[in-house]
Design a protein around this motif. Structure first.
Motif, PDB file in Angstrom:
ATOM      1  N   ALA A  16       0.698  -1.067  -0.151  1.00 50.64           N
ATOM      2  CA  ALA A  16      -0.001   0.067   0.067  1.00 50.64           C
ATOM      3  C   ALA A  16       0.802   1.218  -0.079  1.00 50.64           C
ATOM      4  N   GLY A  17       1.985   1.264   0.866  1.00 52.57           N
ATOM      5  CA  GLY A  17       2.653   2.560   0.874  1.00 52.57           C
ATOM      6  C   GLY A  17       3.512   2.773  -0.341  1.00 52.57           C
ATOM      7  N   ILE A  18       4.036   1.781  -1.147  1.00 50.74           N
ATOM      8  CA  ILE A  18       4.658   1.684  -2.407  1.00 50.74           C
ATOM      9  C   ILE A  18       3.629   2.207  -3.294  1.00 50.74           C
ATOM     10  N   THR A  19       2.512   1.758  -3.624  1.00 49.49           N
ATOM     11  CA  THR A  19       1.516   2.070  -4.355  1.00 49.49           C
ATOM     12  C   THR A  19       1.204   3.489  -3.953  1.00 49.49           C
ATOM     13  N   LYS A  20       1.041   3.891  -2.933  1.00 47.09           N
ATOM     14  CA  LYS A  20       0.587   5.495  -2.618  1.00 47.09           C
ATOM     15  C   LYS A  20       1.548   6.376  -2.991  1.00 47.09           C
ATOM     16  N   PHE A  21       2.735   5.902  -2.841  1.00 45.14           N
ATOM     17  CA  PHE A  21       4.046   6.793  -3.387  1.00 45.14           C
ATOM     18  C   PHE A  21       3.973   6.909  -4.874  1.00 45.14           C
ATOM     19  N   ILE A  22       3.846   5.800  -5.543  1.00 47.07           N
ATOM     20  CA  ILE A  22       3.651   5.824  -6.941  1.00 47.07           C
ATOM     21  C   ILE A  22       2.628   6.760  -7.411  1.00 47.07           C
ATOM     22  N   VAL A  23       1.397   6.626  -6.897  1.00 48.09           N
ATOM     23  CA  VAL A  23      -0.064   7.381  -7.385  1.00 48.09           C
ATOM     24  C   VAL A  23       0.428   8.873  -6.854  1.00 48.09           C
ATOM     25  N   ASN A  24       1.059   9.070  -5.875  1.00 48.89           N
ATOM     26  CA  ASN A  24       1.289  10.503  -5.411  1.00 48.89           C
ATOM     27  C   ASN A  24       2.270  11.052  -6.325  1.00 48.89           C
ATOM     28  N   SER A  25       3.364  10.351  -6.820  1.00 48.82           N
ATOM     29  CA  SER A  25       4.375  10.735  -7.513  1.00 48.82           C
ATOM     30  C   SER A  25       3.700  11.011  -9.129  1.00 48.82           C
ATOM     31  N   ILE A  26       3.018  10.212  -9.570  1.00 41.74           N
ATOM     32  CA  ILE A  26       2.391  10.399 -10.779  1.00 41.74           C
ATOM     33  C   ILE A  26       1.289  11.703 -10.703  1.00 41.74           C
ATOM     34  N   LYS A  27       0.758  12.014  -9.556  1.00 47.43           N
ATOM     35  CA  LYS A  27      -0.206  13.146  -9.502  1.00 47.43           C
ATOM     36  C   LYS A  27       0.578  14.221  -9.372  1.00 47.43           C
ATOM     37  N   ALA A  28       1.692  14.299  -8.749  1.00 48.54           N
ATOM     38  CA  ALA A  28       2.511  15.707  -8.536  1.00 48.54           C
ATOM     39  C   ALA A  28       3.633  15.673  -9.704  1.00 48.54           C
ATOM     40  N   LYS A  29       3.646  14.555 -10.696  1.00 50.85           N
ATOM     41  CA  LYS A  29       4.821  14.842 -11.726  1.00 50.85           C
ATOM     42  C   LYS A  29       6.177  14.797 -11.059  1.00 50.85           C
ATOM     43  N   GLN A  30       6.351  14.363  -9.891  1.00 52.83           N
ATOM     44  CA  GLN A  30       7.526  14.328  -9.368  1.00 52.83           C
ATOM     45  C   GLN A  30       7.735  13.444  -8.303  1.00 52.83           C
ATOM     46  N   LEU A  31       8.925  12.891  -7.925  1.00 45.92           N
ATOM     47  CA  LEU A  31       8.807  11.962  -6.502  1.00 45.92           C
ATOM     48  C   LEU A  31       8.109  12.705  -5.443  1.00 45.92           C
ATOM     49  N   ALA A  32       7.442  12.132  -4.715  1.00 51.41           N
ATOM     50  CA  ALA A  32       6.325  12.693  -3.818  1.00 51.41           C
ATOM     51  C   ALA A  32       6.834  12.046  -2.454  1.00 51.41           C
ATOM     52  N   PHE A  33       7.981  12.631  -2.169  1.00 53.57           N
ATOM     53  CA  PHE A  33       8.375  12.255  -0.787  1.00 53.57           C
ATOM     54  C   PHE A  33       7.717  13.136   0.206  1.00 53.57           C
ATOM     55  N   GLY A  34       7.433  14.331   0.067  1.00 57.89           N
ATOM     56  CA  GLY A  34       6.886  15.294   0.775  1.00 57.89           C
ATOM     57  C   GLY A  34       5.278  15.047   0.899  1.00 57.89           C
ATOM     58  N   LEU A  35       4.692  14.166   0.161  1.00 56.67           N
ATOM     59  CA  LEU A  35       3.488  13.511   0.484  1.00 56.67           C
ATOM     60  C   LEU A  35       3.016  12.352   1.306  1.00 56.67           C
ATOM     61  N   ILE A  36       4.140  11.727   1.805  1.00 61.83           N
ATOM     62  CA  ILE A  36       4.108  10.486   2.525  1.00 61.83           C
ATOM     63  C   ILE A  36       3.564  10.860   3.910  1.00 61.83           C
ATOM     64  N   GLY A  37       2.738  10.048   4.329  1.00 65.65           N
ATOM     65  CA  GLY A  37       1.817  10.206   5.474  1.00 65.65           C
ATOM     66  C   GLY A  37       0.509   9.795   5.207  1.00 65.65           C
ATOM     67  N   TYR A  38      -0.245  10.522   6.256  1.00 59.42           N
ATOM     68  CA  TYR A  38      -1.821  10.124   6.219  1.00 59.42           C
ATOM     69  C   TYR A  38      -2.419  10.546   5.069  1.00 59.42           C
ATOM     70  N   GLY A  39      -3.590   9.811   4.684  1.00 58.87           N
ATOM     71  CA  GLY A  39      -4.120  10.263   3.410  1.00 58.87           C
ATOM     72  C   GLY A  39      -3.614   9.501   2.299  1.00 58.87           C
ATOM     73  N   GLY A  40      -4.645   9.781   1.296  1.00 57.91           N
ATOM     74  CA  GLY A  40      -4.172   9.118  -0.157  1.00 57.91           C
ATOM     75  C   GLY A  40      -4.714   7.849  -0.336  1.00 57.91           C
ATOM     76  N   LEU A  41      -4.273   7.347  -1.720  1.00 61.22           N
ATOM     77  CA  LEU A  41      -4.699   5.828  -2.182  1.00 61.22           C
ATOM     78  C   LEU A  41      -3.562   5.179  -2.407  1.00 61.22           C
ATOM     79  N   PRO A  42      -3.646   4.073  -1.917  1.00 63.83           N
ATOM     80  CA  PRO A  42      -4.816   3.486  -1.107  1.00 63.83           C
ATOM     81  C   PRO A  42      -4.497   3.646   0.334  1.00 63.83           C
ATOM     82  N   SER A  43      -5.413   3.560   1.280  1.00 62.11           N
ATOM     83  CA  SER A  43      -5.070   3.721   2.712  1.00 62.11           C
ATOM     84  C   SER A  43      -4.393   2.603   3.185  1.00 62.11           C
ATOM     85  N   ASN A  44      -3.339   2.756   3.847  1.00 59.79           N
ATOM     86  CA  ASN A  44      -2.318   1.933   4.472  1.00 59.79           C
ATOM     87  C   ASN A  44      -3.175   1.213   5.604  1.00 59.79           C
ATOM     88  N   HIS A  45      -3.851   1.992   6.523  1.00 58.40           N
ATOM     89  CA  HIS A  45      -4.505   1.252   7.474  1.00 58.40           C
ATOM     90  C   HIS A  45      -5.570   0.502   6.966  1.00 58.40           C
TER      91      HIS A  45
END
Length: 141
Positions: A16-45
């Motif tokens: 889930a974490g890797i998938t979320k990082f990839i999804v966020n990176s695609i949305k941001a059009k850059q590596l999304a290290f700053g978006l790691i944390g709560y929220g986003g797709l998919p839910s880690n919890h």
């Protein structure tokens, strides 16, 4: 002890974490290290708790008491992810508007999950549990 019960939630979290990082990176059009944390797709919890629900259902059956406990825990986590944490995020928005005056560090506003993010987490948990069940299901350590 069967290590599959330890490995499954960890793998669900990782996938889930890797998938979320990839999804966020695609949305941001850059590596999304700053978006790691709560929220986003998919839910880690959601992925973590649902992986255990599905694994227990597969290994023990839905009539086993552990399945009932896992479902109960999953409902608590899923409800928290959808409602309580979203409310915390709304409060953070309001507090941040007040804090703009003093220039202090803003609170994180993205806290909860949408229903789609939760469903995606459940899907990740189910796929991970099933995959590990097929691969390791008959192995006892």
């Amino acid at each position: 002890m069967e290590y599959i019960y330890l490995i499954t939630p960890f793998m669900a979290w990782l996938v889930a974490g890797i998938t979320k990082f990839i999804v966020n990176s695609i949305k941001a059009k850059q590596l999304a290290f700053g978006l790691i944390g709560y929220g986003g797709l998919p839910s880690n919890h959601s992925a973590i708790v649902s992986s255990m629900v599905f694994l227990i259902a597969l290994k023990e059956g839905i009539s086993h008491p552990a399945f009932g406990v896992a479902v109960t825990l999953a409902f608590i986590v899923l409800l928290d992810a959808n409602s309580l944490r979203q409310q915390v995020g709304k409060h953070a928005v309001a507090i941040n508007q007040l804090k703009e005056v003093d220039g202090s560090k803003p609170l994180r506003e993205r806290m909860g999950h949408s229903k789609i993010e939760i469903l995606a987490g459940i899907a990740v948990g189910a796929v991970v549990a099933y995959g590990l069940f097929v691969i390791l299901g008959g192995v006892q350590a």
